[in-house]
Design an enzyme around this catalytic site. Sequence first.
Site, short mmCIF file in Angstrom:
data_model
loop_
_atom_site.label_atom_id
_atom_site.label_comp_id
_atom_site.label_asym_id
_atom_site.label_seq_id
_atom_site.Cartn_x
_atom_site.Cartn_y
_atom_site.Cartn_z
N GLY A 53 61.80 51.15 38.32
CA GLY A 53 61.71 50.39 37.08
C GLY A 53 61.33 51.25 35.89
O GLY A 53 61.90 51.12 34.80
N GLN A 82 63.59 54.48 48.04
CA GLN A 82 62.93 53.93 49.22
C GLN A 82 63.81 53.04 50.10
O GLN A 82 63.57 52.97 51.32
CB GLN A 82 61.65 53.21 48.81
N VAL A 117 47.64 56.88 35.53
CA VAL A 117 47.05 55.94 34.57
C VAL A 117 45.66 55.59 35.07
O VAL A 117 45.48 55.19 36.22
CB VAL A 117 47.91 54.67 34.44
N CYS A 202 60.36 44.64 49.68
CA CYS A 202 61.47 44.58 50.64
C CYS A 202 61.06 43.84 51.89
O CYS A 202 60.82 44.42 52.96
CB CYS A 202 61.98 45.97 50.99
N ASP A 337 57.71 45.75 41.11
CA ASP A 337 56.75 45.29 42.10
C ASP A 337 55.38 44.95 41.54
O ASP A 337 54.62 44.21 42.18
CB ASP A 337 56.58 46.36 43.19
N THR A 346 62.32 44.00 45.30
CA THR A 346 63.33 44.91 45.80
C THR A 346 63.90 45.75 44.66
O THR A 346 63.73 45.42 43.48
CB THR A 346 64.51 44.15 46.45
N ALA A 348 67.03 45.98 44.07
CA ALA A 348 68.07 45.14 43.48
C ALA A 348 67.49 44.22 42.41
O ALA A 348 68.11 43.97 41.37
CB ALA A 348 68.78 44.31 44.57
N CYS A 380 68.69 41.53 49.58
CA CYS A 380 68.16 42.21 50.77
C CYS A 380 69.31 42.48 51.73
O CYS A 380 69.77 41.56 52.40
CB CYS A 380 67.09 41.35 51.44
#
Length: 451
Positions: A53, A82, A117, A202, A337, A346, A348, A380
């Site tokens: 992301g 991953q 961070v 996932c 996430d 995921t 996707a 998935c």
Amino acid sequence: MATVRVVHRQPALWRQCHRTAAIAICHLHTSSNSRASSSKEHYKVLVLGGGSGGITMSARMKRKLGAENVAIVEPSEMHYYQPIWTLVGAGAKGVASSGRPTASVVPSGVKWVRSRVQEIDPDTNTVRTGNGMEISYQYLIVALGLQLHYEKIKGLPEIEDWVKFKIGSNYSVQTVEKTWSALQNFKEGNAVFSFPNTPVKCAGAPQKIMYLTDAYLRKTGKRAKANVVYNTSLPVLFGVKKYADALWEIVKSRDIQVNLRQNLIEVRADKQEAVFENLDNPGETKVFEYEMLHVTPPMGPNPVVKGSLLADEAGWLDVNKETLQHNKYPNVFGIGDCTNLPTSKTAAAVAAQSSILDRTISKVLKNEKPDSKYDGYTSCPLVTNYNTVILAEFDYSGQPLETFPIDQSKERWTMYHMKADVMPHLYWHGLLKGFWGGPGPYRKIMHLGMK
């Protein structure tokens, strides 16, 4: 309101097992060296996290605002794709194919702050990093991923001992090859697979390796002496009924034992025993002897997000589920996430979210109301063998949101090829460059094929 400062106190071993991206020096982009002295910088857009992301949104923001106006904070040495770890754990791919230096994926010209961070203060629009920098921003994109918590499983040994104790996990680069080792060394007995009582990324992965283990044991003539056992904390095999029905047929035909509402709470490695609690009757436990144990660790929100004013009550980044804009701070956005989006976590989903977030930020930059709406699309690819996949695609409501004009609940070799060979290429050369995204990555493939 006072800013909460988060201090990491997890054992060093487990800190290695969280989402990673990359640290390296590259002439194609600028980076900041670790330095003890405090310094201040300002960027129009600051991106926290260098996973899928964060890198994707950095590329999109560079194209929108210019590289000099964008910075990304990421400490890790390598960026990993991953989703391929399912196949690495089953020996179908090498772990080296899953990773590249972050220097090769951070967009050229974007400032790379090579540190973790440490603190986010949205009231003052500042972020403090582990190397003493204080960075102010006009807009903040949070893409810090989630936290793996192997340490919450009582008795789970140190990772360096996992091969000896026949334990593996496809959820970290340090442990995924140990899954393949346990599979190769399997002789006879129980192959046990767990699914924790927490949100996970996932959610299909814990059972993908189960199907591949079954296939490998059949291929090597060991299946007759093996019991394949899937113990999941969930009350269902899969969250979307259409695909769950198909998966139940597979587990029945392959004589796989599925136990619902069972949560792994302890490993007695010296005895090769795994202890599961019955979530429907707390306190009741059952011990499974194992010849191979695949651990899916408990997971939770990123601790920096959890300790900030940006978190919801559970510790996840609190964003609008349609626009991905923060519910309290309008100059803060989230992806992936780390968010509280009620959809499966995921890659996707990140691809779909990235285009929505891009349009949301475009509207905000113009002082207009965001109008693009994320429908919760996620996908998935359920690997059921070394050459078949059931491609599950669905939305917030758990309704199938499919790409192809076929029954995607059927096992297909074409979908396996897409999972194993096509999507990794598109990830590295499309999504991370900010050119891939939209309603769903698989729909893009179909559209390209029809042109």
